[in-house]
Scaffold this active site. Structure first.
Site, mmCIF file in Angstrom:
data_model
loop_
_atom_site.group_PDB
_atom_site.id
_atom_site.type_symbol
_atom_site.label_atom_id
_atom_site.label_comp_id
_atom_site.label_asym_id
_atom_site.label_seq_id
_atom_site.Cartn_x
_atom_site.Cartn_y
_atom_site.Cartn_z
ATOM 1 N N ASP A 144 31.033 1.513 2.708
ATOM 2 C CA ASP A 144 31.986 0.550 3.245
ATOM 3 C C ASP A 144 33.224 1.278 3.742
ATOM 4 O OD1 ASP A 144 33.642 0.971 1.073
ATOM 5 O OD2 ASP A 144 33.163 -0.898 0.081
ATOM 6 N N ASN A 152 42.677 -5.306 8.484
ATOM 7 C CA ASN A 152 42.797 -6.725 8.832
ATOM 8 C C ASN A 152 44.238 -7.208 8.763
ATOM 9 O OD1 ASN A 152 40.123 -7.350 9.447
ATOM 10 N ND2 ASN A 152 39.590 -7.741 7.317
ATOM 11 N N HIS A 157 42.136 -9.622 12.329
ATOM 12 C CA HIS A 157 40.695 -9.712 12.051
ATOM 13 C C HIS A 157 39.842 -9.381 13.274
ATOM 14 C CE1 HIS A 157 40.814 -11.319 7.933
ATOM 15 N NE2 HIS A 157 41.938 -11.913 8.314
ATOM 16 N N ASP A 161 36.824 -6.788 13.133
ATOM 17 C CA ASP A 161 35.449 -7.024 13.588
ATOM 18 C C ASP A 161 34.963 -5.899 14.500
ATOM 19 O OD1 ASP A 161 35.249 -9.358 12.177
ATOM 20 O OD2 ASP A 161 35.546 -10.691 13.898
ATOM 21 N N GLU A 187 32.504 -5.519 5.037
ATOM 22 C CA GLU A 187 32.447 -4.183 5.647
ATOM 23 C C GLU A 187 31.435 -3.284 4.970
ATOM 24 O OE1 GLU A 187 35.643 -3.824 2.433
ATOM 25 O OE2 GLU A 187 34.712 -5.364 3.673
#
Length: 270
Positions: A144, A152, A157, A161, A187
């Site tokens: 991750d 974020n 956000h 993404d 993630e």
């Protein structure tokens, strides 16, 4: 003609799609005057031709091209039947495409195109049983993005993404044909490597870590770079069940987090 690609042109095929009507009107073919696809890629030795548009809800999704060496093969009493068959074919193709799309939606993650969690667990169960049966190694990688909450919070956000999508693209690009990549949630991603020992899995993990770490994201707030931590474990050396393999790999991931992040850790680091 297999694999032939051509732009929108004045060919009979293109006109049949535009007009959603069969061509040529009498079913006769003259290769000196008629162009079926392109002038370079035309039909030869045919005297009859019928190009049927495959129409679904007023949209032409393709054509069915029928040709014969004899004349008058597609007369007035034949064309209506062929058009009905063409309509049935169009509906079947559209339905097949819809089913394929539904299967993709059910098994893949919409943002990254990787497998989703449920499908990955099904694959893991199947691969584990196969590895146990044939006495093969099976390695699991979990990764991750480090400090992803900060990405974020600071960049938004939408940028988050983009970062997740890029990590998914890196994993899909670097995996071998037999490896399976999934977005497990948020993630976090998983890679399943068949017939791969810990050493081989660590090599892949290091390549992924370096590739993501060198990538520069352009954002409204300036350039952004992120890193990822990875954990690796191998069946049956490190764990003998699906649950144990996940738990061990997860512990290796958190060992990488505890020791400073942007690292690859294995069972020996737990």
């Amino acid at each position: 003609l297999k694999g032939l690609v051509f732009r929108d042109n004045t060919s009979l095929t293109a006109m049949a799609v535009k007009n959603r009507h069969y061509l040529p009107y009498r079913g006769d073919f003259d290769e000196k005057q008629h162009v079926v696809y392109t002038r370079k890629h035309n039909l030869h030795g045919m005297q009859s031709l019928l190009i049927l548009p495959l129409v679904v809800r007023e949209d032409a999704i393709g054509t069915l091209c029928l040709a014969a060496r004899r004349r008058d093969a597609f007369s007035n009493n034949v064309r209506p039947t062929l058009q009905v068959l063409g309509n049935q074919l169009a509906v079947s193709l559209a339905n097949a495409a819809s089913v394929r799309r539904l299967e993709e939606l059910a098994t893949t993650d919409g943002l990254t195109g990787c497998l989703n969690k449920r499908s990955f667990l099904d694959e893991l169960d199947r691969k584990l049983r196969s590895a146990e049966r044939f006495g093969r190694k099976l390695s699991l990688l979990i990764t991750d993005i480090d400090h992803f909450k900060n990405v974020n919070d600071v960049y938004g956000h939408a940028t988050g993404d983009v970062v997740i999508k890029e990590l998914g693209a890196i994993l899909r690009r670097m995996k071998r044909e037999t490896d399976i990549v999934a977005r497990f949630g948020g993630e976090e991603f998983c890679i399943l490597c068949e017939e791969t020992d810990t050493e081989g899995a660590v090599l892949l993990a290091e390549r992924v870590r370096e590739e993501l770490g060198s990538h520069v994201f352009q954002t409204e707030l300036g350039k952004l770079k992120v890193t990822a931590s990875l954990g690796v474990a191998t069946f049956p050396h490190d764990a003998k069940t699906q649950a144990a393999l996940f738990e061990t790999t997860d512990k290796a991931l958190y060992a990488a987090k505890r020791s400073g992040r942007n690292k690859v850790c294995t069972v020996k680091d737990i």
